[in-house]
Design a protein around this motif. Structure first.
Motif, PDB file in Angstrom:
ATOM      1  N   LYS A  53      32.177  44.578  42.615  1.00 14.53           N
ATOM      2  CA  LYS A  53      33.165  43.589  42.176  1.00 14.53           C
ATOM      3  C   LYS A  53      34.384  43.582  43.100  1.00 14.53           C
ATOM      4  O   LYS A  53      34.944  44.626  43.451  1.00 14.53           O
ATOM      5  CB  LYS A  53      33.614  43.905  40.746  1.00 14.53           C
ATOM      6  N   ALA A  64      27.325  41.081  43.518  1.00 14.72           N
ATOM      7  CA  ALA A  64      28.723  40.720  43.303  1.00 14.72           C
ATOM      8  C   ALA A  64      29.283  41.447  42.086  1.00 14.72           C
ATOM      9  O   ALA A  64      30.445  41.860  42.068  1.00 14.72           O
ATOM     10  CB  ALA A  64      28.844  39.206  43.130  1.00 14.72           C
ATOM     11  N   ARG A  72      22.342  38.124  44.987  1.00 10.97           N
ATOM     12  CA  ARG A  72      23.755  37.989  45.371  1.00 10.97           C
ATOM     13  C   ARG A  72      24.654  38.133  44.136  1.00 10.97           C
ATOM     14  O   ARG A  72      25.696  38.789  44.196  1.00 10.97           O
ATOM     15  CB  ARG A  72      23.994  36.643  46.061  1.00 10.97           C
ATOM     16  N   THR A 124      34.402  42.677  46.221  1.00  7.69           N
ATOM     17  CA  THR A 124      34.063  42.934  47.627  1.00  7.69           C
ATOM     18  C   THR A 124      33.357  41.719  48.217  1.00  7.69           C
ATOM     19  O   THR A 124      32.407  41.193  47.620  1.00  7.69           O
ATOM     20  CB  THR A 124      33.140  44.162  47.749  1.00  7.69           C
ATOM     21  N   LYS A 125      33.802  41.262  49.373  1.00  8.29           N
ATOM     22  CA  LYS A 125      33.158  40.159  50.068  1.00  8.29           C
ATOM     23  C   LYS A 125      31.933  40.697  50.803  1.00  8.29           C
ATOM     24  O   LYS A 125      32.047  41.588  51.654  1.00  8.29           O
ATOM     25  CB  LYS A 125      34.132  39.509  51.054  1.00  8.29           C
ATOM     26  N   LEU A 126      30.762  40.169  50.463  1.00  6.08           N
ATOM     27  CA  LEU A 126      29.517  40.719  50.967  1.00  6.08           C
ATOM     28  C   LEU A 126      28.779  39.750  51.877  1.00  6.08           C
ATOM     29  O   LEU A 126      28.762  38.539  51.629  1.00  6.08           O
ATOM     30  CB  LEU A 126      28.603  41.095  49.796  1.00  6.08           C
ATOM     31  N   ASN A 127      28.136  40.303  52.904  1.00  2.00           N
ATOM     32  CA  ASN A 127      27.220  39.561  53.759  1.00  2.00           C
ATOM     33  C   ASN A 127      25.809  40.042  53.452  1.00  2.00           C
ATOM     34  O   ASN A 127      25.484  41.216  53.660  1.00  2.00           O
ATOM     35  CB  ASN A 127      27.532  39.814  55.237  1.00  2.00           C
ATOM     36  N   SER A 141      34.902  41.497  55.279  1.00  2.40           N
ATOM     37  CA  SER A 141      33.614  41.462  54.600  1.00  2.40           C
ATOM     38  C   SER A 141      32.787  42.714  54.937  1.00  2.40           C
ATOM     39  O   SER A 141      33.066  43.421  55.905  1.00  2.40           O
ATOM     40  CB  SER A 141      32.835  40.211  55.001  1.00  2.40           C
ATOM     41  N   HIS A 142      31.769  42.962  54.121  1.00  2.00           N
ATOM     42  CA  HIS A 142      30.903  44.122  54.296  1.00  2.00           C
ATOM     43  C   HIS A 142      29.445  43.662  54.334  1.00  2.00           C
ATOM     44  O   HIS A 142      29.047  42.760  53.589  1.00  2.00           O
ATOM     45  CB  HIS A 142      31.077  45.116  53.148  1.00  2.00           C
ATOM     46  N   ASP A 143      28.645  44.284  55.171  1.00  2.00           N
ATOM     47  CA  ASP A 143      27.217  43.992  55.227  1.00  2.00           C
ATOM     48  C   ASP A 143      26.476  44.825  54.182  1.00  2.00           C
ATOM     49  O   ASP A 143      26.757  46.017  54.018  1.00  2.00           O
ATOM     50  CB  ASP A 143      26.641  44.316  56.614  1.00  2.00           C
ATOM     51  N   ALA A 176      34.183  47.732  56.490  1.00  2.00           N
ATOM     52  CA  ALA A 176      34.662  46.350  56.534  1.00  2.00           C
ATOM     53  C   ALA A 176      34.678  45.807  57.963  1.00  2.00           C
ATOM     54  O   ALA A 176      35.037  46.513  58.915  1.00  2.00           O
ATOM     55  CB  ALA A 176      36.050  46.270  55.923  1.00  2.00           C
ATOM     56  N   ASP A 230      37.004  40.487  59.293  1.00  2.00           N
ATOM     57  CA  ASP A 230      37.378  39.496  58.272  1.00  2.00           C
ATOM     58  C   ASP A 230      37.409  40.091  56.863  1.00  2.00           C
ATOM     59  O   ASP A 230      37.597  39.375  55.877  1.00  2.00           O
ATOM     60  CB  ASP A 230      36.420  38.301  58.317  1.00  2.00           C
TER      61      ASP A 230
END
Length: 254
Positions: free
Chosen positions: A99, A95, A91, A101-104, A56-58, A51, A54
């Motif tokens: 589920k 997602a 995307r 997880t905020k993804l980049n 988020s994860h790449d 993480a 912020d």
């Protein structure tokens, strides 16, 4: 029990074919885009980074398929992946797989995958050469091929047609397969890339005799060439690799 397409399959849980006459085999995974199921060593794994600040994860390619944590698998070509990126389907699939997880999602994911698989393949070639398994030089390859001591024949993308045909013919003679049309694999890499990677001058043709080496090379090359929509490598038995099965052709465990 068959898992419906709209339900997420735990990405790193083994799925073996046990129903409808299939024998349990290597672990299998479902492509999150196509829904097709195939042995995981024919697919490309996507992992997520630790993480950020912020939270988020790449999303990152995992060519070796061994990065820690959860992963999602894809078996599409580069063109199909680019389309899925452009239309937002990737995307959405990610997602669902990750589920909550905020993804980049990097715009150059396709380039990252191609570069990762290419480096992995070239690195594997280098290891086989240092182990004395990689055969170089047209004359040596032709001699070994006619003596039925070649299991895999590889050509650079810019190899001359005449050079390819001569070695392909020698390979068929050694395998008692004249008239079959069997031929070596033309790689998606030119002689310059191969020469730099192996530290040798003018690497145009390569061959392998050891079945173990062939398996290690093909496990990477199959994914690279499919991703670039090139011809598929041969299996250790000299047959074209099977296409992935749809998930309604097998029973899912896990």
């Amino acid at each position: 029990m068959r898992t419906p397409h709209n339900e997420r399959v735990a990405s790193d849980i083994s799925e073996t074919a046990t129903g409808r006459g299939h024998k349990a085999s290597a672990p299998e995974r479902r492509c999150i885009l196509s829904g097709e199921i195939a042995p995981k060593d024919t697919l490309i794994r996507l992992a997520i980074s630790p993480a950020r600040e912020d939270g988020s994860h790449d999303v990152l390619p995992d060519p070796l398929g061994k990065a820690p944590g959860r992963g999602a698998w894809i078996g599409v070509t580069r063109r199909e992946l680019d389309e899925a990126l452009a239309k937002g389907r990737l995307r959405g699939a990610l997602a669902r797989a990750f589920k909550g997880t905020k993804l980049n999602l990097p715009e150059n994911l396709s380039d990252m995958i191609e570069d990762g698989l290419t480096k992995l393949f070239l690195g594997r070639l280098g290891l086989e050469m240092r182990a004395g398994k990689l055969i170089l030089g047209s004359d040596r390859i032709a001699e070994q091929a006619r003596s039925a001591r070649i299991s895999l024949l590889l050509h650079a993308a810019d190899a001359s047609e005449d050079g390819r045909k001569k070695l392909d013919q020698a390979w068929r003679v050694g395998r008692d397969a004249e008239g079959s049309g069997d031929r070596g694999i033309t790689l998606p890499l030119d002689r310059a890339a191969l020469s730099v990677a192996l530290g040798r001058d003018n690497v145009v043709h390569m061959a392998l005799a050891d079945d173990g080496s062939v398996g290690r090379i093909n496990s990477i090359l199959a994914r690279l060439m499919h991703f670039l929509r090139a011809e598929k490598p041969l299996t250790d038995d000299g047959e074209v690799q099977d296409a992935p099965r749809r998930d309604d052709d097998l029973s899912i465990e896990g």
